[in-house]
Design an enzyme around this catalytic site. Structure first.
Site, PDB file in Angstrom:
ATOM      1  N   ASP A   1       0.832  -1.206   0.000  1.00  0.00           N
ATOM      2  CA  ASP A   1       0.000   0.000   0.000  1.00  0.00           C
ATOM      3  C   ASP A   1       0.867   1.258   0.000  1.00  0.00           C
ATOM      4  O   ASP A   1       1.992   1.243   0.509  1.00  0.00           O
ATOM      5  CB  ASP A   1      -0.894  -0.026   1.258  1.00  0.00           C
ATOM      6  CG  ASP A   1      -2.046   0.952   1.144  1.00  0.00           C
ATOM      7  OD1 ASP A   1      -2.317   1.454   0.029  1.00  0.00           O
ATOM      8  OD2 ASP A   1      -2.679   1.230   2.183  1.00  0.00           O
TER       9      ASP A   1
ATOM     10  N   HIS B   1       2.871   3.145  -8.908  1.00  0.00           N
ATOM     11  CA  HIS B   1       2.769   1.692  -9.129  1.00  0.00           C
ATOM     12  C   HIS B   1       4.039   1.174  -9.814  1.00  0.00           C
ATOM     13  O   HIS B   1       4.552   0.112  -9.478  1.00  0.00           O
ATOM     14  CB  HIS B   1       1.551   1.353  -9.995  1.00  0.00           C
ATOM     15  CG  HIS B   1       0.233   1.746  -9.355  1.00  0.00           C
ATOM     16  ND1 HIS B   1      -0.048   1.477  -8.041  1.00  0.00           N
ATOM     17  CD2 HIS B   1      -0.863   2.381  -9.858  1.00  0.00           C
ATOM     18  CE1 HIS B   1      -1.267   1.927  -7.755  1.00  0.00           C
ATOM     19  NE2 HIS B   1      -1.776   2.484  -8.841  1.00  0.00           N
TER      20      HIS B   1
ATOM     21  N   GLU C   1     -12.199  -4.822  -5.546  1.00  0.00           N
ATOM     22  CA  GLU C   1     -12.678  -3.443  -5.328  1.00  0.00           C
ATOM     23  C   GLU C   1     -11.921  -2.439  -6.218  1.00  0.00           C
ATOM     24  O   GLU C   1     -12.409  -1.335  -6.466  1.00  0.00           O
ATOM     25  CB  GLU C   1     -12.495  -3.026  -3.861  1.00  0.00           C
ATOM     26  CG  GLU C   1     -13.434  -3.709  -2.868  1.00  0.00           C
ATOM     27  CD  GLU C   1     -12.930  -5.075  -2.416  1.00  0.00           C
ATOM     28  OE1 GLU C   1     -11.743  -5.399  -2.652  1.00  0.00           O
ATOM     29  OE2 GLU C   1     -13.741  -5.840  -1.845  1.00  0.00           O
TER      30      GLU C   1
ATOM     31  N   LEU D   1      10.664 -20.960  -4.101  1.00  0.00           N
ATOM     32  CA  LEU D   1       9.590 -20.089  -3.627  1.00  0.00           C
ATOM     33  C   LEU D   1       8.351 -20.185  -4.527  1.00  0.00           C
ATOM     34  O   LEU D   1       8.474 -20.198  -5.747  1.00  0.00           O
ATOM     35  CB  LEU D   1      10.098 -18.629  -3.647  1.00  0.00           C
ATOM     36  CG  LEU D   1       9.058 -17.542  -3.340  1.00  0.00           C
ATOM     37  CD1 LEU D   1       8.728 -17.504  -1.854  1.00  0.00           C
ATOM     38  CD2 LEU D   1       9.569 -16.166  -3.787  1.00  0.00           C
TER      39      LEU D   1
HETATM   40  C1  FPP Z   1      -1.954   0.139  -3.447  1.00  0.00           C
HETATM   41  O1  FPP Z   1      -1.507   1.470  -3.451  1.00  0.00           O
HETATM   42  C2  FPP Z   1      -1.346  -0.616  -4.532  1.00  0.00           C
HETATM   43  C3  FPP Z   1      -2.028  -1.210  -5.555  1.00  0.00           C
HETATM   44  C4  FPP Z   1      -3.493  -1.163  -5.673  1.00  0.00           C
HETATM   45  C5  FPP Z   1      -1.353  -1.907  -6.646  1.00  0.00           C
HETATM   46  C6  FPP Z   1      -0.102  -2.643  -6.317  1.00  0.00           C
HETATM   47  C7  FPP Z   1       0.584  -2.952  -7.576  1.00  0.00           C
HETATM   48  C8  FPP Z   1       1.898  -2.885  -7.821  1.00  0.00           C
HETATM   49  C9  FPP Z   1       2.939  -2.600  -6.806  1.00  0.00           C
HETATM   50  C10 FPP Z   1       2.316  -3.081  -9.237  1.00  0.00           C
HETATM   51  C11 FPP Z   1       3.099  -4.258  -9.549  1.00  0.00           C
HETATM   52  C12 FPP Z   1       2.699  -5.531  -8.932  1.00  0.00           C
HETATM   53  C13 FPP Z   1       3.277  -6.702  -9.276  1.00  0.00           C
HETATM   54  C14 FPP Z   1       2.924  -7.961  -8.560  1.00  0.00           C
HETATM   55  C15 FPP Z   1       4.257  -6.784 -10.365  1.00  0.00           C
HETATM   56  P1  FPP Z   1      -2.554   2.646  -3.592  1.00  0.00           P
HETATM   57  O2  FPP Z   1      -2.660   3.010  -5.019  1.00  0.00           O
HETATM   58  O3  FPP Z   1      -3.853   2.250  -2.963  1.00  0.00           O
HETATM   59  O4  FPP Z   1      -1.849   3.771  -2.760  1.00  0.00           O
HETATM   60  P2  FPP Z   1      -2.532   4.941  -1.900  1.00  0.00           P
HETATM   61  O5  FPP Z   1      -3.306   4.264  -0.797  1.00  0.00           O
HETATM   62  O6  FPP Z   1      -1.357   5.703  -1.391  1.00  0.00           O
HETATM   63  O7  FPP Z   1      -3.402   5.716  -2.840  1.00  0.00           O
END
Ligand code: FPP
Length: 257
Positions: A33, A50, A80, A144
């Site tokens: 997050d 991201h 969601e 893994l």
């Molecule tokens: C939450 O941060 C993160 C996500 C919804 C996406 C996570 C995805 C990645 C890290 C991309 C790559 C993943 C892989 C497995 C290659 P947020 O956008 O909710 O952050 P915020 O709460 O600060 O808005």
């Protein structure tokens, strides 16, 4: 010539030495997050957050594989998350596809087996095809297991497990009384895997966000203030060390002092 080791590296070595690698959690699950906040702090777009988060993904997968964790589960896209702007969703899907294409050879070399958790049939066709290929090419890997939770919801998973269990029961005529926890667990997306021992969440939020609801029943939780794109090996090792300091009681009594 005298070699100068940077202070960060010295700290990391000391941290690694404080961990008993024979007592690692078998399964570590991570709620990644804070990508959006990381981007906002830098006046960048959310997708840049991201993208920066994939660097952390690479480092954590590599570390987990090297130290001998059995299963690592990453929460990449929840049921969601479809509520997010279309542009962010398609950029996230493209990022995942690119990550898997770019990392596949490294995953195979590191003996990492890829599994996907979620309703994959609802994903765009090209994403599905890429994921199926990536899973198939790591099938022979025995190190893994990397679970990527994609179009994943904990409640959705339990609904899918109940559907699967009922379908199996109607085929072999089992009575409802035959249902127990183990029977349901064989229909979860994680069937055959140990439950997470350690759940990591970044960016300081104290929520489980519909992640592995059944499986985290007895997981130890580690929450760090660090935003996911800044999460590095050092933070992962810190979480492992803290986990080893916990006393796991599974609802029983504390062991006598
Ligand atoms: C939450 O941060 C993160 C996500 C919804 C996406 C996570 C995805 C990645 C890290 C991309 C790559 C993943 C892989 C497995 C290659 P947020 O956008 O909710 O952050 P915020 O709460 O600060 O808005």
């Amino acid at each position: 010539m005298l070699e100068v080791i940077p202070a960060d590296a010295t700290e990391e070595i000391a941290l690694a030495r404080s961990i008993d690698f024979a007592r690692l959690p078998r399964h570590v699950a991570i709620i990644m997050d804070g990508n959006g906040r990381w981007a906002r702090q830098r006046h960048k777009r959310r997708i840049d957050g991201h993208r920066a988060g994939t660097v952390s993904v690479r480092e954590v997968v590599e570390t987990a594989a090297r130290v001998g964790i059995e299963v690592l589960t990453l929460y990449a896209f929840s049921v969601e998350n479809w509520k997010r702007p279309k542009r962010e969703i398609s950029a996230l899907m493209a990022l995942l596809r690119r990550y898997l294409t770019a990392e596949l050879a490294t995953l195979i070399r590191s003996n990492v087996r890829l599994r996907l958790l979620g309703r994959l049939s609802e994903l765009p066709r090209d994403v599905q095809a890429g994921l199926e290929d990536a899973m198939a090419s790591t099938r022979q890997c025995t190190g893994l297991t990397l679970n990527v939770a994609l179009n994943y919801g904990g409640r959705t998973e339990i609904v899918d497990a109940v559907r699967g269990l009922l379908a199996a029961m109607s085929l072999d005529g089992r009575a409802p009384e035959s249902i127990d926890e183990a029977a349901l667990a064989t229909h979860l997306y994680t069937a055959g895997q140990p439950d997470p021992d350690l759940l990591i969440r970044t960016s300081g939020e104290l929520r489980v966000s519909n992640f592995l609801l059944w499986q985290i029943a007895y997981a130890e939780i580690w929450v760090g203030e660090v935003l996911w794109p800044d999460f590095r090996r050092r933070h992962f090792l810190e979480a492992l060390r803290d986990y080893q300091g916990r006393e796991r009681r599974y609802g029983g009594l504390a062991s006598p002092q």
